[in-house]
Structure formats: C-alpha cells, structure tokens
Design an enzyme around this catalytic site. Sequence first.
Site, PDB file in Angstrom:
ATOM      1  N   ASN A  37      41.629  50.237  34.143  1.00  0.00           N
ATOM      2  CA  ASN A  37      41.146  49.439  33.018  1.00  0.00           C
ATOM      3  C   ASN A  37      40.137  50.212  32.160  1.00  0.00           C
ATOM      4  OD1 ASN A  37      41.023  47.173  31.441  1.00  0.00           O
ATOM      5  ND2 ASN A  37      39.818  45.940  32.881  1.00  0.00           N
ATOM      6  N   HIS A 122      39.129  31.847  40.104  1.00  0.00           N
ATOM      7  CA  HIS A 122      37.906  32.135  39.342  1.00  0.00           C
ATOM      8  C   HIS A 122      37.486  30.946  38.507  1.00  0.00           C
ATOM      9  CE1 HIS A 122      37.880  36.756  38.907  1.00  0.00           C
ATOM     10  NE2 HIS A 122      38.259  36.398  40.114  1.00  0.00           N
ATOM     11  N   ARG A 147      35.749  31.138  43.428  1.00  0.00           N
ATOM     12  CA  ARG A 147      34.603  31.959  43.027  1.00  0.00           C
ATOM     13  C   ARG A 147      33.933  31.266  41.846  1.00  0.00           C
ATOM     14  NH1 ARG A 147      34.619  37.893  40.110  1.00  0.00           N
ATOM     15  NH2 ARG A 147      34.627  36.598  38.245  1.00  0.00           N
ATOM     16  N   TYR A 159      28.541  38.585  32.921  1.00  0.00           N
ATOM     17  CA  TYR A 159      29.822  38.856  33.577  1.00  0.00           C
ATOM     18  C   TYR A 159      30.452  37.563  34.109  1.00  0.00           C
ATOM     19  CZ  TYR A 159      33.149  39.759  37.163  1.00  0.00           C
ATOM     20  OH  TYR A 159      34.285  39.709  37.910  1.00  0.00           O
ATOM     21  N   ASP A 210      30.261  36.667  42.621  1.00  0.00           N
ATOM     22  CA  ASP A 210      30.285  38.118  42.347  1.00  0.00           C
ATOM     23  C   ASP A 210      29.028  38.505  41.563  1.00  0.00           C
ATOM     24  OD1 ASP A 210      30.880  40.728  41.712  1.00  0.00           O
ATOM     25  OD2 ASP A 210      32.873  40.312  40.901  1.00  0.00           O
ATOM     26  N   HIS A 212      28.422  41.733  40.702  1.00  0.00           N
ATOM     27  CA  HIS A 212      28.878  42.843  39.852  1.00  0.00           C
ATOM     28  C   HIS A 212      27.858  43.990  39.803  1.00  0.00           C
ATOM     29  CE1 HIS A 212      31.938  43.776  36.566  1.00  0.00           C
ATOM     30  NE2 HIS A 212      32.646  43.217  37.537  1.00  0.00           N
ATOM     31  N   GLU A 236      29.517  39.120  46.516  1.00  0.00           N
ATOM     32  CA  GLU A 236      30.247  40.377  46.286  1.00  0.00           C
ATOM     33  C   GLU A 236      29.422  41.347  45.443  1.00  0.00           C
ATOM     34  OE1 GLU A 236      33.850  39.614  44.115  1.00  0.00           O
ATOM     35  OE2 GLU A 236      33.996  41.700  43.499  1.00  0.00           O
ATOM     36  N   GLU A 262      35.496  47.077  45.326  1.00  0.00           N
ATOM     37  CA  GLU A 262      36.617  47.088  44.374  1.00  0.00           C
ATOM     38  C   GLU A 262      36.671  48.396  43.580  1.00  0.00           C
ATOM     39  OE1 GLU A 262      35.679  43.549  42.078  1.00  0.00           O
ATOM     40  OE2 GLU A 262      34.915  44.769  40.444  1.00  0.00           O
ATOM     41  N   ARG A 283      36.595  45.150  49.585  1.00  0.00           N
ATOM     42  CA  ARG A 283      37.302  44.718  48.373  1.00  0.00           C
ATOM     43  C   ARG A 283      38.335  45.712  47.855  1.00  0.00           C
ATOM     44  NH1 ARG A 283      38.085  41.010  45.909  1.00  0.00           N
ATOM     45  NH2 ARG A 283      37.074  41.288  43.912  1.00  0.00           N
ATOM     46  N   HIS A 312      40.769  43.145  45.911  1.00  0.00           N
ATOM     47  CA  HIS A 312      40.540  42.915  44.489  1.00  0.00           C
ATOM     48  C   HIS A 312      41.847  42.414  43.864  1.00  0.00           C
ATOM     49  CE1 HIS A 312      39.234  45.104  40.510  1.00  0.00           C
ATOM     50  NE2 HIS A 312      38.840  43.852  40.500  1.00  0.00           N
ATOM     51  N   ASP A 316      43.372  43.151  35.624  1.00  0.00           N
ATOM     52  CA  ASP A 316      43.685  44.544  35.288  1.00  0.00           C
ATOM     53  C   ASP A 316      44.553  45.203  36.354  1.00  0.00           C
ATOM     54  OD1 ASP A 316      40.873  44.043  36.245  1.00  0.00           O
ATOM     55  OD2 ASP A 316      40.964  46.169  36.710  1.00  0.00           O
ATOM     56  N   GLU A 339      41.890  37.914  46.297  1.00  0.00           N
ATOM     57  CA  GLU A 339      41.529  37.399  44.966  1.00  0.00           C
ATOM     58  C   GLU A 339      42.805  37.182  44.151  1.00  0.00           C
ATOM     59  OE1 GLU A 339      39.256  40.195  42.677  1.00  0.00           O
ATOM     60  OE2 GLU A 339      38.642  38.699  41.209  1.00  0.00           O
ATOM     61  N   TRP A 402      27.200  47.131  34.290  1.00  0.00           N
ATOM     62  CA  TRP A 402      27.842  45.905  33.806  1.00  0.00           C
ATOM     63  C   TRP A 402      28.507  45.188  34.957  1.00  0.00           C
ATOM     64  CZ3 TRP A 402      33.181  44.789  33.814  1.00  0.00           C
ATOM     65  CH2 TRP A 402      33.447  43.464  33.370  1.00  0.00           C
TER      66      TRP A 402
HETATM   67  O1  KDG Z   1      38.230  45.811  35.276  1.00  0.00           O
HETATM   68  C1  KDG Z   1      37.085  45.262  35.856  1.00  0.00           C
HETATM   69  C2  KDG Z   1      37.444  44.026  36.649  1.00  0.00           C
HETATM   70  O2  KDG Z   1      38.432  44.320  37.580  1.00  0.00           O
HETATM   71  C3  KDG Z   1      36.255  43.451  37.374  1.00  0.00           C
HETATM   72  O3  KDG Z   1      35.245  43.158  36.459  1.00  0.00           O
HETATM   73  C4  KDG Z   1      36.676  42.181  38.091  1.00  0.00           C
HETATM   74  O4  KDG Z   1      34.706  42.222  39.445  1.00  0.00           O
HETATM   75  C5  KDG Z   1      35.834  41.835  39.250  1.00  0.00           C
HETATM   76  C6  KDG Z   1      36.444  40.956  40.251  1.00  0.00           C
HETATM   77  O5  KDG Z   1      35.792  40.709  41.264  1.00  0.00           O
HETATM   78  O6  KDG Z   1      37.562  40.519  40.033  1.00  0.00           O
HETATM   79 MG    MG Z   2      34.162  41.970  41.517  1.00  0.00          MG
END
Ligand code: KDG
Ligand code: MG
Length: 402
Positions: A37, A122, A147, A159, A210, A212, A236, A262, A283, A312, A316, A339, A402
């Site tokens: 991605n 999600h 989630r 996010y 999550d 992130h 996560e 992930e 993940r 994961h 993407d 997921e 991010w």
């Molecule tokens: O491309 C980035 C995503 O795969 C990510 O932001 C998604 O953190 C993510 C998740 O847990 O699905």
């Molecule tokens: Mg994630």
Amino acid sequence: MKIKDAKVYVTCPDRNFVTLKVFTDEGVYGIGDATLNGRELSVVTYLEEYVIPLIIGKDPFQSEDIWQYLYRGEYWRGGAVTMTAIAAVDMALWDIKGKALNVPLYNLLGGKSRFGVMVYGHANGKDMEEAIDEVGKYVDMGYLAVRAQCGIPGLPSTYGVAKEKLFYEPAQKGLPQENIWSSEKYLNFIPILFQKLRDTYGEDVHLLHDVHHRLTPTEAARLGKNLEPYHLFWIEDVVTAEPQEGFRIIREHTTTPLAVGEVFHDIWDTQVLITQQLIDYLRMTVLRGGGLTQMRKVAALAELFHVRTGCHGATDLSPVTMASALHFDISINNFGIQEFMRHTEKTYEVFPHSYSFKDGYMYPGDAPGHGVDFNEDLAKKYPYERAYLPINRKLDGTMWNW
Ligand code: KDG
Ligand code: MG
C-alpha cells in the site's frame, strides 16, 4: 511441471492492487497478491525485472527451494518490497499445487483444525455515540468480535475513523493527508469508550482496539492497565516493535493481551517477542510475511510459546491474500482470530472468490488452490492511481507514527 511465464497486473477497482499470475507448461496457473500500500509500483518493477526471470523453468512444486532461492539469492535479505514479491510468488505456487492436485489449499497444509475462522470487523465513529452505534451494527451482522476506533475529542482526525463505514481505506490520492496526534488526549479518552461499550453490549462480544504504533512503552502500559476491567481480546500495535524488548515494559504491567506484527516481514522480527512470551497474538499475514512458506514456520515457532495468530486483513491485502490467510488460519492449531475488512463490490468483481462469511466465521471454500481468480478484462477498466497513506504529527508539529 514447469513455470512457463509470469505476469504482473496493476488495477484500481476502488483501491490499488498488484497481482501476479504464474503460468505453467501444463496450463495450470496460480495467482499471488503483491500489493504494498502506497508503494505499489516498486514491487511491480522488482517482480518484472528481477524475480520473474529467476523462476521461469522451475518446478512450481518446489516452493521451499524457490523461496530460499529468492530470499538467500538476493544477498541483501528482506525488506517490504522483497518480501512482498517473494510472498506473491509463494502464494501463486501454492495455488498451482492445489489446482494441479485438485484440492483446496488447506488440505495441503494439514487439513482443517476447526470448522470456521472467527473474524473481527471494524466499527468506527467520529465520536463516542457513533462508535457505539457502529459496534451494534457489527453485532447485528453476526460478528462475534469487533474492533472499535473512535475520533478523539480535541483532535481533528485520527486513524481508523472512516467516512465509508464498511470499506475503510486510509490511502488517498494526492499528497499524504496530515493527521494531528496527542497521546495525552487519546489516553484519557479510550478507556471511557470501552467502558461505555461494555455497558451497552455486555461481555459476550469480543472487543479489540488498534493503537497504530503511537505510544511509548510506559504509555502503552498505562493504557493496558486502564482497559483491564473491559476485557479486550487484544490491544494492537501499542508501540512499534523496534526494539522487540520494549514490549517487556508493557507486559510486566498489564494483563490486557497484546498483538503486534502487521508490518513485520521476517521470522526474525518475531524472535524475541515470541520466544520471550512478550505478546499474545502475531499480526503478520501471508502477504507481508513471506508467503505460506515462511508463515507456517512462524506459526510453528509461535505455537511453542503460547502465541496465537491474528492475521492482518485490511483492504490493502487483496482477496488473494485474504483467501490464502483463511486456508492458513483454518489449518494451524494456534489460530487466534482473523481480521476481515470488507472489500468493495468492484474489488470483488475483479477477484471472484470462493470464501464466505456467516455468523461471525469465515470459510475458505472448497475450490482447488486458494480459490480466488482474477478477471483481467475487468481489471483493465480500472487503471492505477497513485495514493499515499496519511502521515501524523504531534500537536507541536513533530513528525510521528501514523
Ligand atoms: O495500509 C495500512 C493498513 O493496512 C493499516 O492501517 C490497517 O492497521 C491496520 C489494521 O489493523 O488493519
Ligand atoms: Mg493495525
């Protein structure tokens, strides 16, 4: 059987996907996902220029040797581009084996260890009220695990909060969108969200969250402690896993289960986390994790140390990765959860597939191989469009994860 040719396709049915098709001299072909991605074309070049010439003429059944040839033979080892390309080849080879032997992939991986694969969806909202409602919608759709992500009061965006609720896609056309982050505001808010979710939905639904990669180990330990009364399935990516030992600080302070990985590529990215029992769930998925060939080794290592998988499954990762992961999930003993972020109808039309969702579980289906095809004619209608993932800055402008 010999590999005769391989081709790479880039298409954008609502988002970009890179797909590898490997053709054999016996007419059987296999399909692999090669989507990275926000950096898609780097993998296209890597495959076309360096990998495809190396696999032509090889026996597709020798997936272990081909994996080692592409991994060790590159000398530089690993990294997102290389491992995505290796995974794409590996997925396609396992698909060829399944089709040539006329068996679904899970029957080459040890057979079914369970009847279905529990998935999480999600739910997200711009504020608490919307996030709570959205969790309810997933419960109504039959999900056993959800989630929950939520806008943070005082921050313009964060996010996991989507406009298109069912199909969250953070990568955007144009230059990267900028988010603003405050760990202080976040840490004060999130425990209240989960308290409200438990008050509303009780204990029967699994709740996940999550972070992130945005906290420090000490902040993550505080979050884990504050969430303990709400019994989350996991938190996560509370911190990045560089260094892997950083998870010890979190682990020593909280019993909230931890998931990470992930963005890992190599079994070595997991070694300390697994063998020192610093996490509960891993993940990594088939795409970034070097295909089924490496993922099976990672899962076997994890099994020895009570670590379970939680692949994961964001948008993407194309339906090809989703299917490969479902075959993997259903076959290993130490599966935890999968997921499942839904793709759009346009994406599903380009990738006809045999997997399905019902009552909180997914099923890989019984088609030979991984069960996903690729509609080349339709794919041509959706040309590649450059898109970037967002970036994140702290309130004072400091660049952050991010
Ligand atoms: O491309 C980035 C995503 O795969 C990510 O932001 C998604 O953190 C993510 C998740 O847990 O699905
Ligand atoms: Mg994630």
